[in-house]
Design an enzyme around this catalytic site. Structure first.
Site, mmCIF file in Angstrom:
data_model
loop_
_atom_site.group_PDB
_atom_site.id
_atom_site.type_symbol
_atom_site.label_atom_id
_atom_site.label_comp_id
_atom_site.label_asym_id
_atom_site.label_seq_id
_atom_site.Cartn_x
_atom_site.Cartn_y
_atom_site.Cartn_z
ATOM 1 N N LYS A 233 0.859 -1.179 0.000
ATOM 2 C CA LYS A 233 0.000 0.000 0.000
ATOM 3 C C LYS A 233 0.896 1.230 0.000
ATOM 4 C CE LYS A 233 -3.986 -2.155 2.186
ATOM 5 N NZ LYS A 233 -5.003 -2.081 3.259
ATOM 6 N N SER A 337 2.409 -5.921 3.877
ATOM 7 C CA SER A 337 1.761 -6.833 4.820
ATOM 8 C C SER A 337 1.874 -8.253 4.293
ATOM 9 C CB SER A 337 0.282 -6.467 5.009
ATOM 10 O OG SER A 337 0.158 -5.155 5.517
ATOM 11 N N ALA A 338 2.402 -9.133 5.115
ATOM 12 C CA ALA A 338 2.609 -10.521 4.693
ATOM 13 C C ALA A 338 1.274 -11.183 4.372
ATOM 14 C CB ALA A 338 3.336 -11.293 5.779
ATOM 15 N N PHE A 339 1.277 -11.979 3.314
ATOM 16 C CA PHE A 339 0.081 -12.723 2.941
ATOM 17 C C PHE A 339 -0.158 -13.870 3.915
ATOM 18 C CE2 PHE A 339 -0.741 -10.353 -0.659
ATOM 19 C CZ PHE A 339 -1.722 -10.918 -1.472
ATOM 20 N N LEU A 340 -1.433 -14.143 4.169
ATOM 21 C CA LEU A 340 -1.813 -15.320 4.929
ATOM 22 C C LEU A 340 -1.851 -16.523 3.985
ATOM 23 C CD1 LEU A 340 -4.704 -13.771 7.064
ATOM 24 C CD2 LEU A 340 -2.357 -14.268 7.783
ATOM 25 N N ASP A 406 -13.792 1.802 10.003
ATOM 26 C CA ASP A 406 -14.114 1.113 8.749
ATOM 27 C C ASP A 406 -14.097 -0.412 8.899
ATOM 28 O OD1 ASP A 406 -14.791 1.190 6.019
ATOM 29 O OD2 ASP A 406 -12.730 0.763 5.449
ATOM 30 N N GLU A 411 -12.685 -11.413 9.552
ATOM 31 C CA GLU A 411 -12.389 -12.742 9.004
ATOM 32 C C GLU A 411 -11.834 -13.639 10.089
ATOM 33 O OE1 GLU A 411 -10.258 -13.083 5.346
ATOM 34 O OE2 GLU A 411 -11.137 -11.263 4.488
ATOM 35 N N ASP A 426 -6.733 -5.076 7.190
ATOM 36 C CA ASP A 426 -7.090 -3.778 6.599
ATOM 37 C C ASP A 426 -7.268 -2.693 7.668
ATOM 38 O OD1 ASP A 426 -7.021 -4.826 4.045
ATOM 39 O OD2 ASP A 426 -9.140 -5.357 4.061
#
Length: 537
Positions: A233, A337-340, A406, A411, A426
């Site tokens: 981002k 940000s590291a992916f899951l 927001d 999740e 987020d």
């Protein structure tokens, strides 16, 4: 005849122009990349800020091994504090951060991934990527000298995925996350692409319907040389800028520094529900434009009148280059940000937040007008029997501290069932206004008057002078390459908001009694009737 010769000449000129364009935009970048890889071997640290006189690449930290340490040990802040000691270090060795977590991890069912299944899946992904990369090179008639990617079992992103358990995204004492942050800072990128939600929106947007450019769709997926992935981002707002009071929360900018700060705060609160996030100066030309295979992404790059390389989101701002983000001239701040783990390996459930806000210019949700709303929520599955409601309140406390309005969905991993932890994804719309405390974010706490004992003890500890929240956050953020991540007013706002949370809990205890407010057992779900007392004000 003269007309025929003129047509042939125009055809030759057109073919020549196409050939020149192909050489300049496709072949020459590959040659330059190969020459660069010989001059600067992979893994060479080259961290510089945007003001550096040699803006080549800023992917690495000056001390690559310094941050690879356990969170419970001394951090970089120890050296910066000289002989005064480290509040962050003292916090992580406090008994609260050493208490064994409940329930204990007993076996494979408490781990998110089965290691052998996950490794087989990742090997297939690497092999598929190598095939597609080879086909891409062949289609462009390019000779590739790149070494095929291989899966390294010791890669930090692999170990991060394998370490996710019922207790959180990572354990307290694991050194893996520190190494993952370091790797995301320094590893070169091998591909860049739009995120899946942006791909779904491409071509389906109407620019005339946009109220204000929010940057919500300006994010990219970067893959690194160790085959790990991160969400990038870019910087859209300066550190000292506050969100204007007239802005609605759903059209606010997304801030890269908010993502970074949210990870550090989540770690300090001992939630461990935010994916590891780090700041990095990205060379948008070399690390995005020259490695992407997406033609649409390639098409949105341009050079500004100030000779800076910029790009913008194809959707929904396809005609609006004034909404672009620009390097200086090539380097651009951003969060990674590291992916899951993939949804194929670890399915996740996306659930609407019971305290979701109205995403319209007018109108309110029921919880905003009904002070007894929590009584309704407590009658609905799964909030009537599981740990879910307490986790929602944890999330509300976290969002109140960062000022994030927001949180429309949350999740969780389906494997861990109704009592699984909520993933705090987020967080880029946090830390927008340090001068305002949005009390409505605390509605789950003030309306339900319930809080985990573990959460309350951590908050009370962080309110003490020896472990003051603003001080440990300031020290923790010094680890990041983009430090200072937050301005001083935002850090001080954390202390002020923490006191508001504790005062809210104190009011609940006075109204309902400690045994009805503080949940000593996570499975304990008895709660006070909101009709007896309401603390929403």
């Amino acid at each position: 005849m003269p007309g025929l010769r003129r047509d042939r000449l125009l055809t030759l000129l057109l073919l020549g122009a196409l050939l020149s364009a192909d050489l300049y935009f496709h072949l020459w970048p590959q040659v330059r990349r190969q020459l660069r890889s010989r001059e600067h071997p992979r893994g060479c640290p080259c961290a510089r800020r945007a003001s550096s006189p040699a803006p080549d690449s800023a992917a690495a930290s000056p001390a690559p091994r310094a941050a690879a340490r356990n969170f419970s040990r001394a951090g970089p802040g120890t050296e910066r504090h000289g002989g005064r000691g480290s509040k962050l270090q003292a916090l992580f060795v406090h008994p609260l951060y050493r208490v064994p977590e409940e329930p204990p991890l007993l076996g494979p069912e408490d781990s998110l991934l089965a290691s052998q299944e996950a490794l087989r899946y990742y090997r297939r992904k690497v092999a598929r990527w190598n095939r597609r990369h080879k086909m891409y090179k062949e289609q462009l008639n390019l000779t590739s000298l790149d070494i095929p990617q291989q899966l390294r079992l010791e890669a930090s992103w692999v170990q991060f995925h394998l370490g996710i358990s019922r207790h959180g995204l990572y354990s307290r004492s694991s050194p893996v996350v520190s190494q993952l942050l370091q790797d995301m800072r320094r590893f070169p990128t091998i591909s860049a692409d739009y995120s899946q939600d942006e791909k779904a929106l491409l071509g389906a947007c109407d620019c005339t319907q946009i109220v204000k450019p929010s940057g919500v769709h300006l994010k990219l997926v970067l893959r690194f040389s160790d085959f790990g992935k991160a969400m990038f981002k870019p910087m859209r707002q300066q550190r000292d800028e506050e969100t204007p009071a007239d802005f609605f929360y759903f059209i606010d900018f997304q801030r890269h520094n908010a993502e970074i700060a949210a990870f550090h705060l989540d770690r300090i609160l001992d939630f461990r529900r935010v994916p590891p996030t780090v700041g990095r100066l990205v060379n948008v030309t070399k690390e995005i434009l020259e490695v992407t295979k997406n033609e649409i992404l390639q098409s949105v790059f341009f050079v500004s009148p100030a000779s800076n390389v910029c790009f913008f989101a194809k959707c929904p701002y396809m005609c609006k280059t004034e909404y672009a983000v620009c390097g200086n001239p090539h380097l651009l701040e951003g969060s990674l940000s590291a992916f899951l783990p993939s949804l194929n390996l670890a399915p996740r459930l996306s659930v609407p937040n019971p305290w979701i806000r109205s995403y319209s210019l007018a109108g309110k949700e029921e919880w905003e007008v009904n002070p007894l709303y929590c009584d309704t929520v407590k009658q609905i599955y799964p909030y009537n029997s599981s740990n879910r409601l307490l986790n929602i309140i944890d999330m509300a406390i976290f969002d109140f501290l960062i000022g994030n309005m927001d949180r429309h969905h949350y999740e969780m991993f389906t494997k861990f069932g109704d009592d699984g932890f909520l993933i705090h994804l987020d967080n880029a719309r946090g830390f927008g206004r340090h001068s305002q405390d949005e009390l409505s974010i605390l509605s789950p706490l003030s309306q339900c008057c319930r809080i985990k004992k573990k959460t309350l003890l951590h908050l009370q500890l962080l309110a003490q002078a020896d472990y003051r929240l603003s001080d440990v956050m300031r020290e923790s953020l010094l680890e990041d390459q983009l430090s200072p991540v937050l301005t001083e007013p935002h850090l001080l706002a954390l202390d002020r908001r923490l006191q508001i949370i504790l005062q809210t809990v104190e009011g609940c205890v006075e109204a309902h009694g400690e045994q009805n407010v503080i949940a000593t057992d996570p499975s304990e779900q008895s709660a006070p009737d909101s009709s007896q007392a309401n603390l929403t004000s």
